[in-house]
Design an enzyme around this catalytic site. Structure first.
Site, short mmCIF file in Angstrom:
data_model
loop_
_atom_site.label_atom_id
_atom_site.label_comp_id
_atom_site.label_asym_id
_atom_site.label_seq_id
_atom_site.Cartn_x
_atom_site.Cartn_y
_atom_site.Cartn_z
N CYS A 1 -23.85 -11.54 -2.78
CA CYS A 1 -22.90 -12.31 -3.91
C CYS A 1 -21.23 -12.20 -3.77
O CYS A 1 -20.46 -13.03 -4.02
CB CYS A 1 -23.70 -11.90 -4.89
SG CYS A 1 -25.22 -12.49 -5.42
N LYS B 1 -19.57 -14.17 -15.13
CA LYS B 1 -20.15 -13.66 -14.10
C LYS B 1 -19.37 -13.56 -12.55
O LYS B 1 -19.16 -12.54 -12.02
CB LYS B 1 -21.31 -14.59 -13.75
CG LYS B 1 -22.21 -14.03 -12.63
CD LYS B 1 -22.79 -12.82 -12.58
CE LYS B 1 -23.29 -12.21 -11.49
NZ LYS B 1 -23.84 -11.00 -11.13
N GLU C 1 -27.10 -12.98 -14.37
CA GLU C 1 -27.52 -11.63 -14.14
C GLU C 1 -26.62 -10.57 -13.67
O GLU C 1 -25.91 -11.00 -12.75
CB GLU C 1 -28.82 -11.83 -13.40
CG GLU C 1 -29.65 -10.52 -13.08
CD GLU C 1 -29.97 -9.74 -14.37
OE1 GLU C 1 -30.42 -10.38 -15.27
OE2 GLU C 1 -29.45 -8.59 -14.41
#
Ligand code: NAD
Ligand code: UGA
Length: 486
Positions: A284, A228, A173
């Site tokens: 993150c 990612k 995502e």
């Protein structure tokens, strides 16, 4: 079975957090023909997702409440019935937390995959027939191998046979908090990594309900997992780069905003992600880079590890640099001085404080004995208590108490915006909330103790109005002198 045959009717998402909640809400909204169940072990969180008062949703994202209003209890359900919903699903997203390990091998760098492993075990045990398992969490490259192994090993054996089958896909995502709904509705790309064409197309066809096919990229599973981590590492690297240049601007008379504009006009560099600030936060960036560092070391690539670790080190240094600078400007001591902190979330338009620069900077200032009054339009005081490690002292709001040495190193939450300026020696802007762009500085200045300072670590305030209000002013990446009165 041709790949056109896999039509997904029932999705289960394990994890109702910042990613699981908004992502599944958009899927439910765009795919009314699919039943979407979002499950979480955290019962309190599920209660909030089901709350009739939409102000109580556990995630604040512009546009989310409208979708919840449209879809909840129609084809979107939140519950704690993890096992039951796994059994009913033909596609399962794993969207659980993957923080940095705090102990054992790889502590401080590697991702802690215990929640992912637990989810895989649950899927292996409780799923039914053929299930497509989708990695939505951000995971170290090669995690799909672990998930596949767990799924194979834990499923029950009947008559010497394993009855279940699985495909594992990687579908990281890329949403940003604060713009999650827009990012999900109009993504730059959707990435699907896997080795089974039928499974890839099953997921592809869900996104195709609203995403143009040319934006849906298919790769092998390892490229998808690594892409990612790489995307986050590149984005964070830009911020450390511009913050490093900002520090140099402050020493040389250059202005980081002008430098950003100049380099951002180069198409090859591009203008986004060049705003110097108090250092990147969020759950993150740091964890994903540290994970990349760990992986690089694991594969014997020490120089690669050092390169990426530098991005995190620069960010840590930069956050402490700001607190030191505040102390220096306030005549070398802030003990017993009141500082009004504007913004505690790691960026605007979110209630998330994870890894927020405000946490590090406030802790530094409290350690120096400052009295902090903290304002944020979306962060609750109990969250700030958790982040700072102790509760607020409401007495700070009564001005006559400010000379009490027991208040040194304590903080309170600002419930009345202009009251927070009262008797403050300085204001420090840490989050770029819109409302901080339009402060009535004349009114604020009247409340403050002179000489008073405004430190703007986000370049969001109107410095002309600040100077007109007879306040000293500093902002990030700027030492052009003309904006500084003393
Ligand atoms: P989060 O902590 O907000 O949510 C994770 C949820 O998973 C928690 O509510 C937790 O209770 C639940 N959970 C854990 N184990 C479970 C289990 N076995 N069964 C049911 N529920 C379980 O985390 P998040 O911010 O949503 O991030 C999830 C993943 O997505 C992470 O890997 C993160 O790196 C990645 N990611 C996050 C963002 C972001 O903006 N936050 C963006 C992109 C990717
Ligand atoms: C980031 C990425 O942008 C997403 O693509 C990714 O999906 C997500 O991480 C993730 O994997 O969790 P997010 O953390 O929500 O999203 O927020 P960003 O907008 O990227 O901002 C991160 C930090 O960088 C914030 O503290 C922000 O204030 C800071 N930042 C950002 C700057 O200081 N300057 C900038 O120019 C941009």
């Amino acid at each position: 079975m041709s790949f056109m045959n896999i039509t997904i009717k029932n999705i289960c998402c394990i994890g109702a957090g910042y990613v699981g909640g908004p992502t599944m809400s958009v899927i439910a909204d765009k795919c009314p023909h699919i039943l979407v169940n979002v499950v979480d072990v955290n019962k309190k969180k599920i209660e909030l997702w089901n709350s009739s008062d939409l102000d109580k949703l556990p995630v604040y994202e512009p546009g989310l409440r409208e979708i919840i209003q449209r879809c909840r209890d129609v084809n979107l359900y939140f519950s704690s019935k993890v096992e039951e919903k796994i059994t009913e699903a033909d596609m399962i997203f794993i969207s659980v937390n993957t923080p940095t390990k705090t102990k054992g091998e790889g502590a401080g760098k590697a991702s802690d995959l215990k929640w992912v492993e637990k989810s895989a075990r649950q899927v292996g045990e409780f799923s039914n027939g053929h299930t497509i398992v989708v990695e939505k969490s951000t995971l170290p490259v090669k995690t799909a191998e672990v998930i596949k192994k767990i799924l194979q090993e834990v499923q029950p054996v009947q008559n010497n046979k394993k009855k279940k089958s699985f495909d594992v896909l990687s579908n990281p995502e890329f949403l940003s908090e604060g713009t999650a709904i827009k990012d999900l509705e109009f993504p730059d790309r959707v990435l699907i990594g896997g080795d089974d064409k039928k499974a890839i197309m099953a997921l592809n066809n869900i996104y195709k309900n609203w995403v143009p096919q040319k934006k849906i990229l298919h790769t092998n599973i390892w490229s998808s997992e690594l892409a990612k981590l790489t995307a986050n590492a590149f984005l964070a690297q830009r911020i450390s780069s511009i913050n490093a240049i900002g520090a140099l601007c402050e020493s040389t008379g250059a202005d980081v905003r002008e430098v950003s504009r100049a380099i951002g006009s180069d198409n090859r560099i591009g203008s986004k992600f060049l705003d110097s600030g108090p250092g990147f936060g969020g759950s993150c960036f740091k964890k994903d880079i540290l994970n990349l560092v760990y992986l690089s070391k694991y594969f014997g690539l020490q120089e690669v590890a050092n390169f990426w670790e530098g991005v995190v080190k620069l960010n840590d240094w930069h956050q402490h640099r700001i607190s030191k600078l505040v102390v220096k400007k306030l005549f070398g001591t802030i003990t017993g001085k009141k500082i009004y902190i504007l913004g505690f979330s790691f960026k605007a338009n979110t209630n998330d404080t994870r890894e927020s620069a405000a946490i590090t900077i406030c802790k530094d200032l409290l350690e120096e004995g400052a009295i902090l009054c903290i304002h944020d339009p979306k962060v609750e005081p109990n969250q700030i208590s958790k982040d700072l490690g102790f509760s607020e002292t409401k007495e700070i709001n009564q001005i006559e108490n400010l000379t009490n040495p027991l208040l040194e190193g304590r903080w309170c939450f600002s419930r009345d915006f202009y009251h927070g300026f009262r008797e403050s020696d300085a204001v420090l802007v840490l989050t770029e909330w819109d409302e901080y762009a339009n402060i009535n500085w004349l009114q604020a200045s009247k409340e403050m103790r002179k000489p008073s300072w405004v430190f703007d670590a986000r370049s969001i305030t109107n410095y002309k109005k600040i100077l007109e209000a007879n306040l000293n002013f500093w902002r990030i990446g700027d030492s052009t002198g003309y904006i500084q009165k003393v």
